[in-house]
Design an enzyme around this catalytic site. Structure first.
Site, PDB file in Angstrom:
ATOM      1  CE  LYS A 165      14.476 -18.474  -4.444  1.00 39.10           C
ATOM      2  NZ  LYS A 165      13.247 -17.679  -4.283  1.00 39.10           N
ATOM      3  NE  ARG A 221      11.676 -11.464   4.083  1.00 42.42           N
ATOM      4  CZ  ARG A 221      10.445 -11.346   3.602  1.00 42.42           C
ATOM      5  NH1 ARG A 221       9.423 -11.182   4.434  1.00 42.42           N
ATOM      6  NH2 ARG A 221      10.220 -11.390   2.308  1.00 42.42           N
TER       7      ARG A 221
HETATM    8  N1  BES Z   1      15.961 -13.964  -3.513  1.00 39.86           N
HETATM    9  C1  BES Z   1      14.560 -14.016  -3.397  1.00 39.86           C
HETATM   10  C2  BES Z   1      13.864 -12.840  -4.093  1.00 39.86           C
HETATM   11  C3  BES Z   1      13.978 -12.793  -5.585  1.00 39.86           C
HETATM   12  C4  BES Z   1      13.026 -13.406  -6.369  1.00 39.86           C
HETATM   13  C5  BES Z   1      15.005 -12.113  -6.187  1.00 39.86           C
HETATM   14  C6  BES Z   1      13.115 -13.346  -7.744  1.00 39.86           C
HETATM   15  C7  BES Z   1      15.088 -12.045  -7.559  1.00 39.86           C
HETATM   16  C8  BES Z   1      14.153 -12.667  -8.342  1.00 39.86           C
HETATM   17  C9  BES Z   1      14.139 -13.996  -1.935  1.00 39.86           C
HETATM   18  O1  BES Z   1      15.025 -14.580  -1.049  1.00 39.86           O
HETATM   19  C10 BES Z   1      12.867 -14.759  -1.853  1.00 39.86           C
HETATM   20  O2  BES Z   1      12.882 -15.915  -2.146  1.00 39.86           O
HETATM   21  N2  BES Z   1      11.789 -14.081  -1.463  1.00 39.86           N
HETATM   22  C11 BES Z   1      10.513 -14.684  -1.387  1.00 39.86           C
HETATM   23  C12 BES Z   1       9.854 -14.216  -0.121  1.00 39.86           C
HETATM   24  C13 BES Z   1       8.604 -14.948   0.215  1.00 39.86           C
HETATM   25  C14 BES Z   1       8.932 -16.359   0.634  1.00 39.86           C
HETATM   26  C15 BES Z   1       7.899 -14.223   1.323  1.00 39.86           C
HETATM   27  C16 BES Z   1       9.714 -14.246  -2.616  1.00 39.86           C
HETATM   28  O3  BES Z   1       9.837 -13.091  -3.023  1.00 39.86           O
HETATM   29  O4  BES Z   1       9.010 -15.065  -3.162  1.00 39.86           O
HETATM   30 ZN    ZN Z   2      14.768 -16.682  -0.878  1.00 40.69          ZN
END
Ligand code: BES
Ligand code: ZN
Ligand code: ZN
Length: 492
Positions: free
Chosen positions: A269, A343
């Site tokens: 990230k 997921r």
């Molecule tokens: N934990 C994150 C989702 C999230 C983002 C929660 C911001 C709270 C605030 C999750 O694991 C994630 O990173 N999801 C990605 C999925 C993508 C790679 C398909 C996302 O939402 O960007």
């Molecule tokens: Zn994530």
């Protein structure tokens, strides 16, 4: 501190009287002295004449005593009194030297049974709003809010006292969830989290933690893959509440995403706001908090909570984009993005729960996607479900407690987007948008026996910088009140 009494305490620094929209109140029991009644009456005349709109107003009775007048709507939503309680907490903060308040419950023109409920809720809301996470403010203790002693003055003392126990159990669950979410990620490793959960066994919960060795043997490889890059061990924990032992009732199951920190893994990230990813375990915290509530209030129901606890880190052994893992269900998953890890955790937790418990329904909670924040912001959680009845009940409960959810669709055309060229399923979709929906479609692939299932994407709700009526900002515990209400109203 809360206590109950039948008469006003002469020494308390303030007391609260509730009035109707028409500026009346009831003092049939003559708890207020003639002198007080006179003062309050003339104050109400002024409020009425000036058409003051504020819900809460204060009157100086003497140098040492105040009266707070709270105006209550004639018609109100189920959560109204809880929220007034929260607002009253905020209001009281302006009065730095008040530390004891008498609340004259019987001043409200309400039927006795209703009164009991309303005042338990008022205190409930006050307490929810008073939450503070300040254990790490070691050398700056000055900010700590002073505790206020409350006395509820009512002829229905015993009834309110016992009704309040129910709400206190919910409060304890919400606070437990908030505490877990607020802990920094260097402290709350999966291991430490497991220890905290295990302490709940003393409430009569049956708790089992599966470590990596056991998970490997069982084949929960999707979950294990997420933790592969971390030096902290991965766990799956089951928390059972068998409050209705006689019945053959199948348990209600609650599954939570417990990513103690989500760096994204190799699909790292960006740095901005990455610290917020300590709350990526909020779904699991809500499940744990809910089970705590059920145990504290000795709910007449069988329920189980299942949480996958893991840290998503890059590392020399970390999972790579392109890896294929065989999940507990037997389905293979092509990992295209290691940041879509929630997921993977839920996939195994869901099929494990369905197989082991054959539950009446499964509800999972997860801070699953950024996409749900794009869709619904910090107002509604996303609701996805394969079952209209379950969905409706969740929706109605959400309206009652004002923890709002909005249902979004599932559809085979979205499902198709998750097909992989070389495995049974892939963990992200490259085309088609709808990130929160496709994540839910992915989860649905791991419900194998058509068990009624609902997924709550709480990414926008679990942690909010802004304060709200019932929390001071930070971890919200969103979902504990909603699910407790659902159980109590529709399944218990
Ligand atoms: N934990 C994150 C989702 C999230 C983002 C929660 C911001 C709270 C605030 C999750 O694991 C994630 O990173 N999801 C990605 C999925 C993508 C790679 C398909 C996302 O939402 O960007
Ligand atoms: Zn994530
Ligand atoms: Zn995540």
């Amino acid at each position: 501190m809360l206590s109950f009494a039948r008469g006003l305490n002469r020494d308390s620094e303030a007391f609260v009287v509730f009035i109707t929209e028409k500026y009346d109140y009831k003092d049939k029991n003559s708890i207020l002295s003639k002198d007080l009644v006179k003062k309050i009456d003339s104050f109400l005349k002024i409020l009425k004449a000036k058409n003051i709109r504020e819900e809460i107003n204060s009157l100086d009775i003497s140098e040492k005593k105040k009266c707070f007048v709270i105006k209550v709507k004639d018609k109100y939503e189920d959560y109204y009194f809880t929220e007034i309680g929260g607002k009253f907490f905020t209001y009281l903060k302006n009065f730095k030297n008040i530390s004891s308040v008498d609340i004259y419950a019987d001043s409200l023109n309400e039927h006795k049974d209703n009164l009991v409920k309303l005042f338990s809720e008022f205190i409930f809301g006050f307490n929810l709003k008073s939450y503070a996470f300040d254990k790490y403010k070691i050398l700056s203790k000055n900010k700590i809010d002073k505790k206020i002693n409350f006395k509820i003055i009512t002829l229905y003392k015993n009834k309110i006292e016992s009704a309040y126990r129910y709400y206190n159990a919910i409060k304890e669950g919400v606070f437990f969830a908030r505490d877990l979410v607020s802990e920094p990620p260097n402290i709350l490793s999966p291991e430490v989290y497991v220890q905290k959960i295990k302490k709940l066994a003393k409430l009569g919960l049956n708790i089992k933690a599966y470590n990596e060795k056991e998970l490997k043997k069982l084949g929960l490889n999707a979950l294990l893959g997420v933790g592969q890059g971390s030096s902290n061990e991965t766990y799956l924990v089951t928390i059972e509440w068998n409050g209705n032992k006689q019945s053959k009732q199948k348990p209600l199951a609650f599954v939570g995403k417990g990513v103690c920190f989500d760096t994204g893994g190799i699909s790292l990230k960006p740095a901005k706001f990455m610290e917020e990813m300590k709350y990526d375990m909020a779904g699991s915290a809500v499940v744990v908090g809910l089970l705590k509530t059920l145990a504290l209030r000795k709910a007449n129901i069988n329920a189980v909570g299942v949480v996958g606890l893991v840290e998503n880190m890059p590392g020399s052994n970390a999972q790579r984009p392109g890896d294929i893992v065989k999940s507990y269900s037997g389905k293979t998953i092509e990992i295209l993005n290691t940041d879509a890890e929630g997921r993977l955790v839920l996939a195994d937790a869901l099929s494990f729960t369905e197989k082991k418990y054959k539950p009446k329904f499964i509800i999972d909670l997860a801070t699953l996607t950024g996409a749900i924040i794009i869709s619904l912001g910090e107002e509604y959680a996303g609701l996805f479900s394969n079952n209209d009845e379950l969905s409706k009940n969740i929706f109605k409960s959400s309206e009652s407690v004002n923890e709002k959810v909005w249902r979004l669709p599932l559809h085979k055309n979205y499902d198709k987007l998750m097909n992989s060229n070389i495995a049974d399923v892939q963990n992200i979709n490259y085309v088609g948008g709808a990130g929160a929906i496709t994540a839910a479609q992915f989860l649905q692939r791991f419900i194998l026996n058509n068990t009624p299932w609902a997924h709550l994407d709480i990414a926008g709700m679990a942690f909010q910088k802004k304060a709200a009526n019932l929390n001071p900002g930070g971890a919200t515990g969103f979902g504990v009140r909603l699910l407790n209400h659902l159980i109590k109203k529709y399944y218990e």
